[in-house]
Motif scaffolding. Structure first.
Motif, mmCIF file in Angstrom:
data_model
loop_
_atom_site.group_PDB
_atom_site.id
_atom_site.type_symbol
_atom_site.label_atom_id
_atom_site.label_comp_id
_atom_site.label_asym_id
_atom_site.label_seq_id
_atom_site.Cartn_x
_atom_site.Cartn_y
_atom_site.Cartn_z
ATOM 1 N N THR A 87 0.825 -1.207 0.000
ATOM 2 C CA THR A 87 0.000 0.000 0.000
ATOM 3 C C THR A 87 0.859 1.255 0.000
ATOM 4 O O THR A 87 0.575 2.224 -0.722
ATOM 5 N N GLU A 94 2.248 1.749 -3.424
ATOM 6 C CA GLU A 94 1.220 2.260 -4.331
ATOM 7 C C GLU A 94 0.981 3.755 -4.116
ATOM 8 O O GLU A 94 0.777 4.503 -5.083
ATOM 9 N N ALA A 95 1.024 4.197 -2.873
ATOM 10 C CA ALA A 95 0.840 5.623 -2.592
ATOM 11 C C ALA A 95 1.972 6.445 -3.188
ATOM 12 O O ALA A 95 1.738 7.513 -3.778
ATOM 13 N N GLU A 119 3.834 5.642 -5.746
ATOM 14 C CA GLU A 119 3.773 5.584 -7.203
ATOM 15 C C GLU A 119 2.583 6.349 -7.765
ATOM 16 O O GLU A 119 2.530 6.614 -8.967
ATOM 17 N N SER A 120 1.645 6.735 -6.913
ATOM 18 C CA SER A 120 0.459 7.457 -7.393
ATOM 19 C C SER A 120 0.774 8.882 -7.820
ATOM 20 O O SER A 120 0.005 9.497 -8.575
ATOM 21 N N GLY A 121 1.861 9.442 -7.328
ATOM 22 C CA GLY A 121 2.200 10.827 -7.623
ATOM 23 C C GLY A 121 1.504 11.832 -6.730
ATOM 24 O O GLY A 121 1.778 13.036 -6.828
ATOM 25 N N LEU A 122 0.639 11.373 -5.834
ATOM 26 C CA LEU A 122 -0.115 12.300 -4.998
ATOM 27 C C LEU A 122 0.777 13.044 -3.996
ATOM 28 O O LEU A 122 0.437 14.147 -3.557
ATOM 29 N N LYS A 169 -8.152 11.275 -0.814
ATOM 30 C CA LYS A 169 -7.671 10.535 -1.987
ATOM 31 C C LYS A 169 -6.659 9.467 -1.583
ATOM 32 O O LYS A 169 -6.686 8.338 -2.084
ATOM 33 N N LEU A 170 -5.760 9.823 -0.666
ATOM 34 C CA LEU A 170 -4.756 8.856 -0.220
ATOM 35 C C LEU A 170 -5.399 7.724 0.571
ATOM 36 O O LEU A 170 -5.058 6.546 0.388
ATOM 37 N N LEU A 174 -7.086 5.420 -1.805
ATOM 38 C CA LEU A 174 -6.095 4.568 -2.475
ATOM 39 C C LEU A 174 -5.726 3.392 -1.584
ATOM 40 O O LEU A 174 -5.653 2.245 -2.053
ATOM 41 N N HIS A 218 -6.583 -1.032 -2.004
ATOM 42 C CA HIS A 218 -5.532 -2.032 -2.194
ATOM 43 C C HIS A 218 -6.108 -3.443 -2.188
ATOM 44 O O HIS A 218 -6.880 -3.810 -1.302
#
Length: 385
Positions: free
Chosen positions: A134, A137-138, A140-143, A281-282, A285, A289
């Motif tokens: 997780t 993924e966070a 890699e999200s660019g957020l 948003k985070l 995300l 998962h």
């Protein structure tokens, strides 16, 4: 059906055996090897491995059994010779962490894998965890935007008897202290999440274990192009629930155990309160998962078995294992020589070679006990970290 052998039947071998047993439709453990055969016999009985034969010599097992894969779960200073022996015998190998005590040995293992055409993977089971996936993924999200700072706390609790075991607590047999043998998990995760740093500055100490030569505490600063990361490696912390990874980005912060935070700012630059939209948003995300089908050692073993079936590289390669050793080596070199170490570490650097730590590392204390075995279960980290 792949035929599997286990070399080394100490505490961590149970994680390997359980992992293979989760894939009983794909593999079978046919050999158990330990220099103390009674330990291998005990594992055979414990796990009901009625079809497995017991050996006291790895070469004998490799010669007698038609193996496809071996797990090497022995003390660190034996990893390189055993892995090379298996690869040269035409057997794929999964090596328990750490890969080896030196970059020279790691490169010899890589060369043996290349020459044999066989798979070589190094255990980094924490990549196969839902909380770490997780976090990845966070990122890699660019957020989060660009990275600013990370705090990695690889903190463990080990009392004095831990270093009484015969191979622990010396530079020659264990290869190092908590940085190599405990924080290797978090150092691998640091490389996986953040990439390789440009330079390392570190300090080493032995705060609480006067029966061991090696460090029981280190603190390192990793320098990236603009970001910095702090890594604490320890076996002197009470409460392994303090293990954590906190990553600060341009727009937000994420952490493991999972927590997301983000600030909104006033025109003058001061915070005006939380950026609830970004936090939502985070969190969404993280909630989205998809759980991994198999985790930790079983997750990595499943990937290795799939890689062999599909003719591909495993998710965690021998090069990944080497990268972790390079980072450990930089921490040791910096702490011993009291200077910043640039990466990559070239072959002409003395710390690339096996034996340099034994020659140059301080003996914080002399090892004062050496027992053949320690009773009781081992633990491999807090459940949430």
């Amino acid at each position: 059906m792949l035929r599997v052998g286990i070399i080394g039947t100490g505490g961590i071998s149970a994680a390997h055996i359980n992992g293979y047993l989760e894939f009983g439709d794909r593999c079978e453990i046919v050999g158990l090897c330990d220099i103390v055969p009674a330990k291998a016999e005990a594992r055979k009985e414990e796990f009901g491995l009625t079809g497995a034969r017991v050996y006291d010599d790895a070469g004998a097992m490799l010669a007698a059994e038609d193996l496809d894969l071996v797990s090497i779960a022995t003390p660190p200073n034996t990893h390189a010779p055993l892995a090379i022996q298996a690869l040269q015998a035409g057997v794929n190998a999964l090596v328990e962490k750490p890969m080896a005590p030196s970059l020279e040995e790691c490169d010899a293992m890589l060369a043996a894998a290349e020459a044999s055409g066989k798979l070589l993977s190094v255990v980094a089971q924490n990549r196969f965890r839902d909380d770490m996936a997780t976090l990845k993924e966070a990122l890699e999200s660019g957020l989060l935007g660009t990275l600013s700072h990370a705090q990695i706390n690889s903190v463990w609790s080990r009392s004095l008897p831990y270093y009484d075991l015969w191979w622990r607590g010396t530079w020659a047999s264990e290869g190092g202290g908590c940085t190599l043998n405990h924080a290797i998990h978090h150092l691998d995760l640091t490389l996986w999440l953040l990439g390789r740093p440009n330079a390392v500055t570190a300090v080493l100490s032995n705060a609480q274990h006067d029966n061991a030569e090696v460090e029981d505490l280190s603190v390192a600063i990793l320098a990236y192009d603009r970001a910095l990361a702090e890594v604490t490696s320890s076996v002197v912390h009470h409460g392994e629930d303090q293990q954590s990874i906190i990553i600060q980005g341009q727009h937000a912060r994420v952490a493991q155990p999972w927590h997301a935070a983000a600030d909104a700012h006033r025109p003058n630059g001061f915070p005006s309160g939380p950026n609830t939209d970004l936090v939502e948003k985070l969190d969404a995300l993280a909630e989205a998962h998809e759980p991994l089908p198999h985790t930790r050692h079983a997750g990595q073993i499943g990937d290795v078995l799939a890689a062999l079936a599909e003719g591909r590289e495993p998710a965690i390669t021998a090069a990944d294992g080497r990268n972790s050793i390079e980072l450990v080596t930089a921490i040791y070199e910096s702490g011993i020589e009291r200077r910043t170490v640039d990466l990559p570490i070239p072959p002409e650097d003395p710390y690339y070679c096996s034996g340099t730590l034994v020659e140059r590392a301080p003996h914080f204390y002399e090892k004062s006990a050496s027992v053949s075995d320690l009773d009781g279960e081992i633990t491999v980290g807090a459940t949430q970290s």
